[in-house]
Motif scaffolding. Structure first.
Motif, PDB file in Angstrom:
ATOM      1  N   TRP A  80     -88.219 -28.552-101.817  1.00  0.00           N
ATOM      2  CA  TRP A  80     -87.401 -29.255-100.831  1.00  0.00           C
ATOM      3  C   TRP A  80     -86.030 -29.583-101.393  1.00  0.00           C
ATOM      4  O   TRP A  80     -85.027 -29.615-100.660  1.00  0.00           O
ATOM      5  CB  TRP A  80     -88.097 -30.534-100.358  1.00  0.00           C
ATOM      6  CG  TRP A  80     -88.138 -31.641-101.375  1.00  0.00           C
ATOM      7  CD1 TRP A  80     -89.120 -31.916-102.268  1.00  0.00           C
ATOM      8  CD2 TRP A  80     -87.119 -32.628-101.576  1.00  0.00           C
ATOM      9  NE1 TRP A  80     -88.791 -33.000-103.033  1.00  0.00           N
ATOM     10  CE2 TRP A  80     -87.571 -33.472-102.623  1.00  0.00           C
ATOM     11  CE3 TRP A  80     -85.886 -32.883-100.984  1.00  0.00           C
ATOM     12  CZ2 TRP A  80     -86.807 -34.538-103.089  1.00  0.00           C
ATOM     13  CZ3 TRP A  80     -85.124 -33.947-101.439  1.00  0.00           C
ATOM     14  CH2 TRP A  80     -85.594 -34.769-102.483  1.00  0.00           C
ATOM     15  N   SER A 187     -81.395 -33.513 -87.336  1.00  0.00           N
ATOM     16  CA  SER A 187     -82.489 -34.207 -88.015  1.00  0.00           C
ATOM     17  C   SER A 187     -83.790 -33.416 -87.920  1.00  0.00           C
ATOM     18  O   SER A 187     -84.504 -33.250 -88.921  1.00  0.00           O
ATOM     19  CB  SER A 187     -82.684 -35.600 -87.404  1.00  0.00           C
ATOM     20  OG  SER A 187     -81.529 -36.391 -87.573  1.00  0.00           O
ATOM     21  N   ILE A 188     -84.095 -32.902 -86.733  1.00  0.00           N
ATOM     22  CA  ILE A 188     -85.321 -32.128 -86.544  1.00  0.00           C
ATOM     23  C   ILE A 188     -85.261 -30.829 -87.342  1.00  0.00           C
ATOM     24  O   ILE A 188     -86.210 -30.466 -88.047  1.00  0.00           O
ATOM     25  CB  ILE A 188     -85.543 -31.832 -85.054  1.00  0.00           C
ATOM     26  CG1 ILE A 188     -85.787 -33.135 -84.289  1.00  0.00           C
ATOM     27  CG2 ILE A 188     -86.716 -30.870 -84.857  1.00  0.00           C
ATOM     28  CD1 ILE A 188     -85.796 -32.965 -82.791  1.00  0.00           C
ATOM     29  N   THR A 191     -85.500 -31.440 -91.106  1.00  0.00           N
ATOM     30  CA  THR A 191     -86.860 -31.817 -91.503  1.00  0.00           C
ATOM     31  C   THR A 191     -87.763 -30.588 -91.593  1.00  0.00           C
ATOM     32  O   THR A 191     -88.509 -30.417 -92.570  1.00  0.00           O
ATOM     33  CB  THR A 191     -87.450 -32.820 -90.498  1.00  0.00           C
ATOM     34  OG1 THR A 191     -86.644 -34.006 -90.476  1.00  0.00           O
ATOM     35  CG2 THR A 191     -88.877 -33.196 -90.885  1.00  0.00           C
ATOM     36  N   VAL A 192     -87.702 -29.731 -90.579  1.00  0.00           N
ATOM     37  CA  VAL A 192     -88.521 -28.511 -90.577  1.00  0.00           C
ATOM     38  C   VAL A 192     -88.135 -27.613 -91.740  1.00  0.00           C
ATOM     39  O   VAL A 192     -89.003 -27.070 -92.441  1.00  0.00           O
ATOM     40  CB  VAL A 192     -88.369 -27.773 -89.232  1.00  0.00           C
ATOM     41  CG1 VAL A 192     -89.028 -26.397 -89.289  1.00  0.00           C
ATOM     42  CG2 VAL A 192     -88.961 -28.591 -88.097  1.00  0.00           C
ATOM     43  N   LEU A 194     -86.619 -28.377 -94.641  1.00  0.00           N
ATOM     44  CA  LEU A 194     -86.960 -28.930 -95.951  1.00  0.00           C
ATOM     45  C   LEU A 194     -88.456 -28.873 -96.218  1.00  0.00           C
ATOM     46  O   LEU A 194     -88.885 -28.682 -97.359  1.00  0.00           O
ATOM     47  CB  LEU A 194     -86.468 -30.379 -96.057  1.00  0.00           C
ATOM     48  CG  LEU A 194     -84.950 -30.591 -96.066  1.00  0.00           C
ATOM     49  CD1 LEU A 194     -84.630 -32.063 -96.245  1.00  0.00           C
ATOM     50  CD2 LEU A 194     -84.282 -29.758 -97.148  1.00  0.00           C
ATOM     51  N   ARG A 195     -89.255 -29.022 -95.177  1.00  0.00           N
ATOM     52  CA  ARG A 195     -90.706 -29.030 -95.352  1.00  0.00           C
ATOM     53  C   ARG A 195     -91.283 -27.626 -95.546  1.00  0.00           C
ATOM     54  O   ARG A 195     -92.131 -27.403 -96.408  1.00  0.00           O
ATOM     55  CB  ARG A 195     -91.386 -29.691 -94.152  1.00  0.00           C
ATOM     56  CG  ARG A 195     -91.233 -31.203 -94.119  1.00  0.00           C
ATOM     57  CD  ARG A 195     -91.859 -31.782 -92.863  1.00  0.00           C
ATOM     58  NE  ARG A 195     -93.292 -31.483 -92.812  1.00  0.00           N
ATOM     59  CZ  ARG A 195     -94.238 -32.252 -93.330  1.00  0.00           C
ATOM     60  NH1 ARG A 195     -93.893 -33.371 -93.954  1.00  0.00           N
ATOM     61  NH2 ARG A 195     -95.514 -31.937 -93.224  1.00  0.00           N
TER      62      ARG A 195
END
Length: 204
Positions: A80, A187-188, A191-192, A194-195
């Motif tokens: 990440w 933001s969404i 997040t996707v 990085l995960r």
């Protein structure tokens, strides 16, 4: 050469930066040029060229995020953290490419930054879901739909057309709805990304 330098070269960052520099030049010289967009039941709406360049920059971000090999995620470092560095290295020159639009007014620059953030968020989301190579398939049809279907009102009687809450790319720079939606998309998408990172694709 440092590890950072090798990573930037492996992801073709210098070429990506050159592409952003070219778009910055376009924004500097042609940013305020008005392009007529025919909107059904409304008539032609003139959109500054500077609001179209974020779509190109977002697509460049998607191409830049494509891993050079299928072994890219075998590093012993935290994945990440590497992905966060990739995203930062992609968004920084893309946002800087909007800076020349300040020559033509703060409103145009603000709208372009918002569009780069929102469409870039779409790219990050699409990269994690369908892969970096096909990531353009999310923001491109969205922008087309926003241009053709996201406006309503009569432009022929001197009134300003209003835009749907979802069509942030054509909303005024001071429309808080567009800012919030662009921020939510970033933001969404981040997040996707990085995960899970970019979805695995076949390499030729």
């Amino acid at each position: 050469m440092s590890i950072l330098g090798l990573m930037l070269r492996a992801t073709h960052w210098p070429l990506f930066a050159v592409g952003c520099l070219c778009l910055a030049s376009v924004n500097a010289f042609f940013g305020p040029e008005q392009l007529p967009v025919p909107v059904p039941n409304v008539g032609p709406i003139e959109i500054p060229l500077g609001l179209f360049s974020p779509l190109v920059m977002a697509c460049l971000i998607g191409i830049h995020l494509k891993p050079p090999t299928q072994l890219w995620d075998t590093s012993s470092r935290r994945h990440w953290l590497i992905r966060a560095g990739q995203a930062f290295a992609a968004f920084l020159p893309a946002l800087l490419a909007c800076t020349p639009l300040l020559l033509h007014g703060e409103q145009l620059w603000t709208a372009a930054v918002r569009n780069t953030i929102g469409l870039g968020g779409m790219i990050l989301l699409a990269t994690g879901v369908i892969g970096a190579t096909r990531s353009w398939m999310l923001p491109f049809p969205y922008v087309l739909a926003a241009l053709l279907l996201g406006s309503h009102g009569n432009t022929f009687v001197g009134g300003r057309p209003s835009h749907g809450w979802w069509a942030f790319v054509v909303q005024d720079a001071n429309d808080i709805r567009g800012v919030l939606l662009a921020g939510a998309l970033l933001s969404i998408g981040l997040t996707v990304f990085l995960r899970s990172g970019p979805r695995m694709e076949k390499h030729s």
